[in-house]
Design a protein around this motif. Sequence first.
Motif, PDB file in Angstrom:
ATOM      1  N   ARG A   1      46.600  33.912  44.996  1.00  0.00           N
ATOM      2  CA  ARG A   1      45.962  32.825  44.262  1.00  0.00           C
ATOM      3  C   ARG A   1      45.075  33.376  43.155  1.00  0.00           C
ATOM      4  N   ALA A   2      44.319  34.446  43.470  1.00  0.00           N
ATOM      5  CA  ALA A   2      43.423  35.036  42.475  1.00  0.00           C
ATOM      6  C   ALA A   2      44.198  35.631  41.305  1.00  0.00           C
ATOM      7  N   ALA A   3      45.372  36.186  41.601  1.00  0.00           N
ATOM      8  CA  ALA A   3      46.173  36.800  40.547  1.00  0.00           C
ATOM      9  C   ALA A   3      46.745  35.743  39.610  1.00  0.00           C
TER      10      ALA A   3
ATOM     11  N   GLU B   1      41.621  44.582  57.772  1.00  0.00           N
ATOM     12  CA  GLU B   1      42.875  44.654  57.034  1.00  0.00           C
ATOM     13  C   GLU B   1      42.729  44.350  55.543  1.00  0.00           C
ATOM     14  N   ALA B   2      41.529  43.989  55.126  1.00  0.00           N
ATOM     15  CA  ALA B   2      41.313  43.758  53.694  1.00  0.00           C
ATOM     16  C   ALA B   2      41.599  45.054  52.933  1.00  0.00           C
ATOM     17  N   PRO B   3      42.352  44.998  51.832  1.00  0.00           N
ATOM     18  CA  PRO B   3      42.723  46.216  51.099  1.00  0.00           C
ATOM     19  C   PRO B   3      41.511  47.047  50.688  1.00  0.00           C
TER      20      PRO B   3
ATOM     21  N   ASP C   1      46.691  35.290  55.277  1.00  0.00           N
ATOM     22  CA  ASP C   1      45.597  34.680  54.515  1.00  0.00           C
ATOM     23  C   ASP C   1      45.069  35.633  53.449  1.00  0.00           C
ATOM     24  N   ILE C   2      45.029  36.919  53.743  1.00  0.00           N
ATOM     25  CA  ILE C   2      44.622  37.907  52.733  1.00  0.00           C
ATOM     26  C   ILE C   2      45.607  37.893  51.574  1.00  0.00           C
ATOM     27  N   ALA C   3      46.886  37.921  51.916  1.00  0.00           N
ATOM     28  CA  ALA C   3      47.914  37.929  50.878  1.00  0.00           C
ATOM     29  C   ALA C   3      47.851  36.666  50.026  1.00  0.00           C
ATOM     30  N   ALA C   4      47.645  35.515  50.677  1.00  0.00           N
ATOM     31  CA  ALA C   4      47.575  34.253  49.939  1.00  0.00           C
ATOM     32  C   ALA C   4      46.353  34.220  49.032  1.00  0.00           C
TER      33      ALA C   4
ATOM     34  N   PHE D   1      36.765  40.092  46.055  1.00  0.00           N
ATOM     35  CA  PHE D   1      35.657  39.991  46.998  1.00  0.00           C
ATOM     36  C   PHE D   1      36.035  38.967  48.071  1.00  0.00           C
ATOM     37  N   PHE D   2      35.786  39.331  49.319  1.00  0.00           N
ATOM     38  CA  PHE D   2      35.958  38.403  50.429  1.00  0.00           C
ATOM     39  C   PHE D   2      34.600  38.185  51.093  1.00  0.00           C
ATOM     40  N   LEU D   3      34.144  36.936  51.154  1.00  0.00           N
ATOM     41  CA  LEU D   3      32.965  36.636  51.952  1.00  0.00           C
ATOM     42  C   LEU D   3      33.458  36.217  53.328  1.00  0.00           C
ATOM     43  N   VAL D   4      33.268  37.100  54.293  1.00  0.00           N
ATOM     44  CA  VAL D   4      33.721  36.865  55.667  1.00  0.00           C
ATOM     45  C   VAL D   4      32.468  36.737  56.522  1.00  0.00           C
TER      46      VAL D   4
END
Length: 554
Positions: free
Chosen positions: A552-554, A423-425, A545-548, A401-404
Amino acid sequence: MFCYQCEQTYRSDEGAGCAGAKGMCGKDATTADLQDILLYVCEGVGQYLHRARLLGATDIEADRFILFAFFTTLTNVNFNAAKFVELIQQASQIRDRAKALYEDAARAAGKSPETLSGPASFAPASDMAGLSAQASEAAVRKDAAILGEDAVGARALILYGLKGVCAYAHHARVLGEERDAIYATVEHALDMLAREERDVATLLDEALALGRANFLAMEALDAANTGAFGAPTPTNVRVTPIKGKAILVSGHDLKDLHAILEATKDKGINVYTHGEMLPAHSYPKLKAYPHLAGNYGGAWQEQQKEFAEFPGPIVMTSNCLIEPQPRYRGRIFTAGPVGWAGVRHIADENFAIVAQAAQALPGFTEDAPEKTITIGFGREAVLGVADKVIDAVKSGAIRHFFLVGGCDGAAPGRNYYTDFADEAPKDTVILTLGCGKYRFNKHDFGTIGGLPRLLDMGQCNDAYSALVVATKLAEAFGVGVNELPLSLIVSWFEQKAAAVLLTLLALGVRNVRIGPTLPAFLTPALVDVLVQKFGVQPIGDAKSDIAASLARAA
């Protein structure tokens, strides 16, 4: 004049801050200086109220005045210098009353009252010229050479966070929700500012206390809005106009919107929302009005073009106001804390004059092709399908989840948030709130696990809803909030956003990415504290930033 409270403040290699005849927001130097003096006198009110409270005496009307006074000084709220002369005189009278309250309480307790200095004894002049001459005594950086830059920055963080707390608490108060703990924290913060505390650790602790108070303020506002208008529900909102007379309502205040809907009922006038008023369409008691026709335009920074093109009157209920242009200056109204010299102000919540103006103006002459967006994913709506969300996460259908969300603005760098959302997957969900969502809320993100991939949670203050959802999901997964597959990508502009950031930090939320720039009042040492202690990070490249975040979550 010196101001660096918002993201758009002037920046150069020599430093940052608006210090000329007019700030980047359009506020002239006289008005900016008067606002500083108003806040300085309010610090004196806080000195007395804080001490009176310790002795069991309170003055709720004085507390309410502080909320309103601070709200008027937010970026893009009130630009009317004459109003601030009036408010300063009111603040001085209230300070005298608070002094008497404290001294009476002290004597009743068998104690000798303190003789207070600084803001408590400051004597404001009676006219604009005299007040302008006193501006240096109230300037935000007046004691920088004594206190040091880090202390000045930490004090600014408190002052600007306090503005956000007061704004949210005022919104809640006008709908009947108040929290005494908020007033107590506000008084304590004012007293700390007045006594010129310079220990950075102590100041940061006070800033976090304000963050906790802001959580209470957002909770009170949530209770106020849902209590008055029902819990938000997923709703399709028209974003193209329909033929007929029209009124446009901008800002944040749902009570004013409700009053406008009542004033225009059965008059053949369509009411449109603008900017942060978009979430109003998801509240059952508001969307029950058939003439709440849709949302017009986007975020606040586009208003000069959008207001000029709108064929009816406009009501600005709170921030964010930009200088009204000649093409619509005669048909814009302000309400509540908002003001601009020469613009008609509605102080009594009687919007009949706006309805009359709408009848006299052409309105839209034809229907535009219908287009809609979906909003209304408040905490009750999301938690109502929590089982689907949990199952989708456990099955791998939802990876993250991304809160943007947050504030929008005109400064370069905000296309980052559009790029990030786009660009979020496809196996991620995008939560959004605040007017920053206008950067991408008309894009088609599709669905995931039977839910829309884009979930609009409401106004900036609905960060409360997002935090409740995160907490409930964390409980369901048996982890802490920071262990959830959730990343916060925040855009900030003004002081409400500063208060929300303090709330996130006070609640222990880590690794928040913030942009498009960091606050100018934060020194490198203060930024380092936020990075080391809370993991706060400036935004970078959207893809990186998405990749990072996913790594981090993984």
